[in-house]
Design a protein around this motif. Sequence first.
Motif, PDB file in Angstrom:
ATOM      1  N   PRO A 127       0.701  -1.347   0.157  1.00 44.89           N
ATOM      2  CA  PRO A 127       0.227  -0.104   0.044  1.00 44.89           C
ATOM      3  C   PRO A 127       0.762   1.269  -0.156  1.00 44.89           C
ATOM      4  N   ARG A 128       2.080   1.051   0.455  1.00 42.32           N
ATOM      5  CA  ARG A 128       2.883   2.237   0.358  1.00 42.32           C
ATOM      6  C   ARG A 128       3.249   2.952  -0.950  1.00 42.32           C
ATOM      7  N   HIS A 129       3.457   1.972  -1.727  1.00 40.89           N
ATOM      8  CA  HIS A 129       3.715   2.228  -3.452  1.00 40.89           C
ATOM      9  C   HIS A 129       2.605   2.015  -4.115  1.00 40.89           C
ATOM     10  N   GLY A 130       1.496   1.487  -3.797  1.00 43.21           N
ATOM     11  CA  GLY A 130       0.187   1.286  -4.491  1.00 43.21           C
ATOM     12  C   GLY A 130       0.341   0.288  -5.564  1.00 43.21           C
ATOM     13  N   LEU A 131       1.174  -0.834  -5.424  1.00 47.03           N
ATOM     14  CA  LEU A 131       1.283  -1.410  -6.562  1.00 47.03           C
ATOM     15  C   LEU A 131       1.875  -2.932  -5.670  1.00 47.03           C
ATOM     16  N   VAL A 132       1.817  -3.980  -6.572  1.00 43.18           N
ATOM     17  CA  VAL A 132       2.588  -5.267  -6.294  1.00 43.18           C
ATOM     18  C   VAL A 132       3.556  -5.218  -6.745  1.00 43.18           C
ATOM     19  N   PRO A 133       4.909  -5.267  -5.938  1.00 46.66           N
ATOM     20  CA  PRO A 133       6.408  -4.859  -6.701  1.00 46.66           C
ATOM     21  C   PRO A 133       6.489  -6.120  -7.759  1.00 46.66           C
ATOM     22  N   TRP A 134       7.387  -5.792  -8.681  1.00 45.43           N
ATOM     23  CA  TRP A 134       7.851  -6.752  -9.448  1.00 45.43           C
ATOM     24  C   TRP A 134       8.481  -8.006  -8.838  1.00 45.43           C
ATOM     25  N   GLY A 135       9.179  -7.595  -7.789  1.00 42.88           N
ATOM     26  CA  GLY A 135       9.803  -8.887  -7.084  1.00 42.88           C
ATOM     27  C   GLY A 135      11.024  -9.452  -7.337  1.00 42.88           C
ATOM     28  N   ALA A 136      11.551 -10.209  -6.672  1.00 41.98           N
ATOM     29  CA  ALA A 136      13.032 -10.773  -6.669  1.00 41.98           C
ATOM     30  C   ALA A 136      13.196 -12.111  -7.116  1.00 41.98           C
ATOM     31  N   ALA A 137      12.188 -12.893  -7.464  1.00 41.89           N
ATOM     32  CA  ALA A 137      12.159 -14.125  -7.668  1.00 41.89           C
ATOM     33  C   ALA A 137      12.917 -14.502  -9.206  1.00 41.89           C
ATOM     34  N   LEU A 138      12.739 -13.661  -9.995  1.00 41.72           N
ATOM     35  CA  LEU A 138      13.466 -13.791 -11.292  1.00 41.72           C
ATOM     36  C   LEU A 138      14.810 -13.106 -11.369  1.00 41.72           C
TER      37      LEU A 138
END
Length: 374
Positions: A127-138
């Motif tokens: 909610p702080r950035h208003g999105l689901v982050p791209w993430g680090a899995a890849l």
Amino acid sequence: MSVPDWAEPALAVVLHRVGRTARQVGSRFPLYAEPGDGRWTTTGRGSWTGGFWAGLLWLRARHRAGVSPSDVLAASACTARLAPWAGSDTATRGLILWYGTALAFEDKGADALRARAARSVLDAWDPRHGLVPWGAALGGERLRARADGVPGLVPLLAAAGPEGRRAADAHLRRHLDLCLPGDGRRPQPSWRYDETSATWTAAPEPAAGWTRGEAWLLLAVADGLLGVGADRSATGPAPDHRPGTATLAEAAEQLLRTGEFLTGPLIPPADARHPDGPLDTSAAAIAAVALRKLALVPDAPWTTACSARSDAILHRLVHAHLTPSDGTRPGGMLLDGCYDSAERTAVWHELVWGDFFLALGLAALRGDVDLTRV
């Protein structure tokens, strides 16, 4: 609406290719195939493209008269192999787990996997950035925003109920706020968050001009406008249309214009900055589906233009880039797809997601698939 006489033979040859691919790859996932002999490079877990292979198998199962139990079993088994991605830290879970499950029918396992993935993605909502982050899995930094982290994730989030619908709306709008410059330039598809300055800055790659990124954004906007993924019987507060945020219709019009979806080449270059470089038929196939979806938006001013352009793209893909079944090489290969132009990886190849969106576009053109549901 009359169905062109080339749509059914084209879909049949693409899905016949799916059967040949299934025999070649076994329990692995196809990624891209050599243009000469159709030999696939595969992955064990599917990477970000695994859902498109499952989706192709479901399209094959849906297409045959009198659904083949063996085809359904193959599609169901492939979808089940996507389950480890449900908890992975990547926004490409939208691509993997929406397209890998949305075409399944009467498959409780696929339904349960989609529901679990939707809850897991909602848990990753920031909610702080208003999105689901791209993430680090890849690999790479976690706190990024990319155009290919929006399609699929919008309907997957929306499937998580009222809270998910609000997160889906905000995730889409946050990416549009970042990616659409608003001054006539092409979209900037990749961003990273700088914790020191607390600002988003454009990432060098993928850079503006990445036509597949533009097609991904258009597809996500179309899904947002159609409410794809949302349970139409559900109740709850409407999505938050924040002051100062362009409406999705305005975003669609801007993307249609800056991405040249209605006026540019039917098959775009992989990188618009290099018009003489490799083409990307997968970007065109994604755009064809996105345009077909936009043509379904009620009372939209672009309906006729988007419908005609989608038909024209599919016609060009089928007649200029799809290999025929003439014995010289495998039929049903959508060639001239570009996996990665910057790294010169598979730049004239058959791509599994290109095949998927071509098949989905042809199935929709024939009336076999309801694009307001997938």
